[in-house]
Structures are given as C-alpha cells and as structure tokens.
Motif scaffolding. Sequence first.
Motif, PDB file in Angstrom:
ATOM      1  N   ILE A  44      36.305 -10.418   3.290  1.00  0.00           N
ATOM      2  CA  ILE A  44      36.841 -10.673   1.937  1.00  0.00           C
ATOM      3  C   ILE A  44      37.036  -9.376   1.600  1.00  0.00           C
ATOM      4  O   ILE A  44      36.461  -8.237   1.658  1.00  0.00           O
ATOM      5  N   PRO A  45      38.348  -9.254   0.686  1.00  0.00           N
ATOM      6  CA  PRO A  45      38.549  -7.963   0.329  1.00  0.00           C
ATOM      7  C   PRO A  45      37.627  -7.273  -0.518  1.00  0.00           C
ATOM      8  O   PRO A  45      37.037  -8.011  -1.411  1.00  0.00           O
ATOM      9  N   THR A  46      37.680  -6.044  -0.600  1.00  0.00           N
ATOM     10  CA  THR A  46      36.613  -5.242  -1.403  1.00  0.00           C
ATOM     11  C   THR A  46      36.968  -5.525  -2.958  1.00  0.00           C
ATOM     12  O   THR A  46      36.000  -5.727  -3.745  1.00  0.00           O
ATOM     13  N   VAL A  47      38.368  -5.699  -3.308  1.00  0.00           N
ATOM     14  CA  VAL A  47      38.545  -5.928  -4.736  1.00  0.00           C
ATOM     15  C   VAL A  47      38.116  -7.372  -5.122  1.00  0.00           C
ATOM     16  O   VAL A  47      37.722  -7.594  -6.383  1.00  0.00           O
ATOM     17  N   ILE A  57      35.236  -8.436  -3.779  1.00  0.00           N
ATOM     18  CA  ILE A  57      33.810  -8.165  -4.368  1.00  0.00           C
ATOM     19  C   ILE A  57      33.692  -7.555  -5.552  1.00  0.00           C
ATOM     20  O   ILE A  57      32.843  -7.959  -6.356  1.00  0.00           O
ATOM     21  N   ASN A  58      34.474  -6.606  -5.943  1.00  0.00           N
ATOM     22  CA  ASN A  58      34.401  -5.993  -7.120  1.00  0.00           C
ATOM     23  C   ASN A  58      34.454  -6.961  -8.314  1.00  0.00           C
ATOM     24  O   ASN A  58      33.571  -6.712  -9.401  1.00  0.00           O
ATOM     25  N   ARG A  59      35.406  -7.855  -8.060  1.00  0.00           N
ATOM     26  CA  ARG A  59      35.500  -8.831  -9.223  1.00  0.00           C
ATOM     27  C   ARG A  59      34.448  -9.753  -9.483  1.00  0.00           C
ATOM     28  O   ARG A  59      33.826 -10.369 -10.360  1.00  0.00           O
ATOM     29  N   GLN A  67      43.062 -16.485 -10.294  1.00  0.00           N
ATOM     30  CA  GLN A  67      42.415 -15.546  -9.505  1.00  0.00           C
ATOM     31  C   GLN A  67      40.972 -15.606  -9.308  1.00  0.00           C
ATOM     32  O   GLN A  67      40.347 -15.398  -8.115  1.00  0.00           O
ATOM     33  N   PHE A  80      33.991 -18.344  -1.283  1.00  0.00           N
ATOM     34  CA  PHE A  80      32.517 -18.801  -0.782  1.00  0.00           C
ATOM     35  C   PHE A  80      31.927 -20.067  -0.981  1.00  0.00           C
ATOM     36  O   PHE A  80      30.853 -20.483  -0.673  1.00  0.00           O
ATOM     37  N   ILE A  83      25.205 -14.241  -2.919  1.00  0.00           N
ATOM     38  CA  ILE A  83      26.682 -13.664  -2.147  1.00  0.00           C
ATOM     39  C   ILE A  83      26.562 -11.983  -2.488  1.00  0.00           C
ATOM     40  O   ILE A  83      26.717 -11.364  -1.335  1.00  0.00           O
ATOM     41  N   LEU A  84      25.825 -11.617  -3.481  1.00  0.00           N
ATOM     42  CA  LEU A  84      26.208 -10.057  -3.517  1.00  0.00           C
ATOM     43  C   LEU A  84      24.829  -9.469  -3.376  1.00  0.00           C
ATOM     44  O   LEU A  84      24.657  -8.285  -3.536  1.00  0.00           O
ATOM     45  N   GLY A 111      42.887  -5.338  -7.388  1.00  0.00           N
ATOM     46  CA  GLY A 111      42.579  -6.655  -7.388  1.00  0.00           C
ATOM     47  C   GLY A 111      42.947  -7.661  -8.674  1.00  0.00           C
ATOM     48  O   GLY A 111      42.804  -8.788  -8.772  1.00  0.00           O
ATOM     49  N   TYR A 128      26.471  -5.959  -1.491  1.00  0.00           N
ATOM     50  CA  TYR A 128      27.241  -7.214  -0.907  1.00  0.00           C
ATOM     51  C   TYR A 128      27.436  -6.714   0.543  1.00  0.00           C
ATOM     52  O   TYR A 128      27.303  -7.320   1.450  1.00  0.00           O
ATOM     53  N   TYR A 129      27.699  -5.698   0.707  1.00  0.00           N
ATOM     54  CA  TYR A 129      28.088  -4.937   2.305  1.00  0.00           C
ATOM     55  C   TYR A 129      26.613  -4.970   3.176  1.00  0.00           C
ATOM     56  O   TYR A 129      26.692  -5.270   4.234  1.00  0.00           O
ATOM     57  N   ASN A 185      24.037  -6.652   2.419  1.00  0.00           N
ATOM     58  CA  ASN A 185      24.020  -8.252   2.702  1.00  0.00           C
ATOM     59  C   ASN A 185      24.320  -8.666   4.113  1.00  0.00           C
ATOM     60  O   ASN A 185      23.784  -9.684   4.746  1.00  0.00           O
TER      61      ASN A 185
END
Lengths: 208, 208
Positions: free
Chosen positions: A2-5, A7-9, A47, A55, A77-78, B42, B203-204, B206
């Motif tokens: 999954i792109p980092t961006v 996850i940040n969102r 988005q 997920f 998830i996080l 993102g 997240y990472y 995890n």
Amino acid sequence: NIPTVTINRLCIYHRCLEKIIEVEGKEESIFISSSKIAALTGINSAQIRKDLAYFGEFGKRGIGYPVINLVKELENILGLDRKWSVIIAGAGNLGKALVRYKGFQKRGFLIKGIFDKDPLKIGKKIGHISIYDVKELEKFIRDKNIDIGVLVVPAEFAQEVADKMVAGGIKAILNFAPLRLTLPPEVKIHNVDLSFEFEGLTYYLNLC
Amino acid sequence: NIPTVTINRLCIYHRCLEKIIEVEGKEESIFISSSKIAALTGINSAQIRKDLAYFGEFGKRGIGYPVINLVKELENILGLDRKWSVIIAGAGNLGKALVRYKGFQKRGFLIKGIFDKDPLKIGKKIGHISIYDVKELEKFIRDKNIDIGVLVVPAEFAQEVADKMVAGGIKAILNFAPLRLTLPPEVKIHNVDLSFEFEGLTYYLNLC
Ligand SMILES: NC(=O)c1ccc[n+]([C@@H]2O[C@H](COP(=O)([O-])OP(=O)(O)OC[C@H]3O[C@@H](n4cnc5c(N)ncnc54)[C@H](O)[C@@H]3O)[C@@H](O)[C@H]2O)c1
Ligand SMILES: NC(=O)c1ccc[n+]([C@@H]2O[C@H](COP(=O)([O-])OP(=O)(O)OC[C@H]3O[C@@H](n4cnc5c(N)ncnc54)[C@H](O)[C@@H]3O)[C@@H](O)[C@H]2O)c1
C-alpha cells in the motif's frame, strides 16, 4: 504494498472520525458518507473510497460507513488497537514533558524507560519511569523488545544515539532533533517539527 | 472564502516542495508537475490544480510549476514570509523546550515573552527571553500587539489562561493542554497532540 500516502490519509480519516465521535458520542447508528469525510478532510471522495477499498468493504451503498465500525477497522489497520513499547532518549525538557503526558498511554504507547548521559539524571525517575545510562540503551532495546525510540537529545548527539537504537534492533524512530538522520531502510523514521503546527494559523492571521 | 481544508492542503504542498528543495537545491530551473506532487502527497492532481487556481496561475501547461517560485507564492499566501509575534504561557518542561528550539525563529515565529504563576520562575529568563507574571499577560498582549499565544500550562488552568489571552486581543492560540477550549469564533485555535505523530509509524510495525 500500500503506498505510504494512502497510509497517511488513513490517519487523517481516523482522526476525522474520532472528532465526530467526540461530538456525537459512540452511537452505533451513526453513518457517514465518503462525501462528508471529503468535506471534513479535503480529500476527494473517490480517493477516500479507493483508499478504504484496499482493506475491505466497510460501507453500504447509499447509507455510507458506520462510524464506530470504521474507526475500529482503521485502528486495526493502523496498529492503534494494540500496545507499543517506547523508550525516550534524552531526559531534558522535551523528554520530561513527553514522559509525563498521559496522551501517549491512552493511545497505547507505553514508555518503558528513559536514557541520558548526564550522571546527575541517571538513576532518578520521572513519574514511575527510571532514567538509565545511555550506554545501556542497546541492550535494553534488545532485552525488552522495544518497538519505538523517541529521540529528544541535542542535534549534535542525535545520530550517535540513533545508531545505538538501531544496533539494539529498534523498529521505528520518532525524531525531534533538527537534523536528517542516516538510518538503514528497515527502520521507519518520522521527523517532528512543531513549527509546522503554526502553519494553518498564519493564513487566517494574514487575512486580518 | 477559501475552505479550511484547502488551506491545510496548501501547507502540505508547501512542505512537500520544501523537501524537494532540501534534496535538489534552490535551482530556478526545477519544475514539478501536479501529478508528481500528487504522488508525493497523496492528494489527487486535479484537486491540487484546483486548490492552486484559487490563488492564481502558477504553472505552465505541459511543463508544470517552477518549484522555487511556487514555494514563494505559497509562503506569501500562508503568511510564512513575514514575522509573527508569539508568547508562551507556562514555563514548565514543554514551555522551556519550545523557547529554546531554533526552528520557530527560523520560520518567522518570534517568542517575545513567557508567562507563569510560579514566583520561583517569575523574573528569571530562558535564553534571553524573560518570564513574566501571568497576571501581566493581558496587558502585554495588548501593548505589544502579540499575534499568537502558545498554551503549555496544566489542563486545569488552560481555559482561564486562554481567557486572559483572548481578553488581551490574541488572534490565534496553539494549544498543547489536553482539553477542548471554549473561545470566541474570531480567535483561531489549533490543538496539538503529539501522540498523533506515532500513527504513521505503527502501520508499518503492524506488518512486521
Ligand atoms: N522538533 C521540534 O519541534 C522541537 C521542539 C523543541 C525541541 N526540539 C529538539 O529536541 C531536542 C531536545 O530538546 P530539549 O529542550 O529537551 O533539550 P535539553 O537540553 O533540555 O535536553 C537534552 C537532554 O539530552 C541529554 N543528552 C545529551 N547528549 C546525550 C547523549 N549522547 N545520550 C543521551 N542523552 C543525551 C542531556 O543530558 C539532556 O538531558 C533538541 O534537539 C531540540 O532541538 C525539537
Ligand atoms: N499535546 C501534547 O502532545 C503534549 C505533550 C506533552 C505535554 N503536554 C501538555 O502540555 C502542558 C505542559 O506540560 P509540561 O510538561 O510543560 O508541564 P509542567 O508542569 O512542567 O509545566 C507547567 C507550567 O505551567 C505553570 N502554570 C501552572 N498554572 C499556571 C497559570 N495559571 N498561569 C501560568 N502558568 C501556570 C507552572 O508553574 C509550570 O511552570 C500540560 O497540559 C501537558 O499535559 C501536551
């Protein structure tokens, strides 16, 4: 993958939903649409649906996402629904303020020890947490399987202390020292700069 | 009448471009496309173009945005290209760490005074900045036309100290105390919770 961006969102969606629960209470019956999340976060609703779809299927077409349920899914998830062990390197002003702040424990970040090189501080405690000699940092991280290291030492010592954390097997570093650290790729790093916290405010002041 | 969420995104674009300059240097010749900004932040590229278009035509079709120029435009819009006067309420651990951190001054946030109620601290200095009696807070803000107040007192005193800031005519408050303040609508507020800084990291962890 999954792109980092993305996850940040997800973190942004999680905070947004938390704020809704703070105001509306923990009602099972509250639903929220992706367009409402879009209005609150500024991220476009297509988005949002795409991010969440990575997920699983959390929403019901036409009704939206059940807020309580989605928060729990995001926390899972996080990795926010479990406990993480943390050490703080630097028992100075910022270190002391972080150790005493109850917000970390509430969110599952448990401070296990503080490390410093100042002989006057070693052996003392902040709250009920002991201050150890920074020479023991590597062994402590390995023995206690510490997840996250918080770096609050002066910039000139930050790299050397970070290297000790890495040698002990730390998985992630939260860095407050004003410099770019050189770390192996498997160690996750997040740099904090509190001056960024002013940025949203000054736009409005500029208007006055 | 620009939406708050647009302003928050402008801060994200600004930081993203700053990171590019840090790595590539201050080259006039560097351009960036909205799709590259999208990949780094993102936020979808149509949203980026729409946000920037509120403020003017900064890009050239087919070439993208000139990085140096766009950073300057964003700093002008966000009010980051001028100086702001700041006071800190609470000369405790967090207050001391904030006063000594050079990152604020570098970005134009100039700390003019610190306020506390502890007689042992009043009259002392942190660096070259004096600690005043919190009773003088209101008059100091009015006389020196202070823009921003940083609240780093214990939660039980935060509302009363915030009320003093408002009475003095403060324009914005950066609140670190863990409670929701009640403020008049014209005072801009931003609440900081450092435990949010851990969220992207876990997240990472995890996944491991
Ligand atoms: N990023 C931000 O927004 C922000 C804000 C405030 C402070 N800071 C930074 O955080 C750091 C800490 O700030 P502070 O105000 O707490 O500083 P401080 O001087 O009060 O504390 C530093 C502590 O680190 C200890 N130390 C020094 N070298 C060490 C070493 N090699 N190993 C272990 N401990 C060591 C010192 O003994 C002291 O206790 C600084 O780098 C400062 O620039 C960052
Ligand atoms: N949001 C976050 O991430 C975060 C992190 C750390 C600490 N905190 C919070 O920041 C605040 C400060 O933390 P700290 O570690 O510096 O606490 P501290 O106890 O070290 O300092 C508090 C200071 O406020 C002063 N004070 C108390 N009442 C006052 C009043 N009425 N007027 C003026 N000054 C007054 C005290 O004399 C002391 O100097 C606390 O509310 C704490 O919970 C927040």
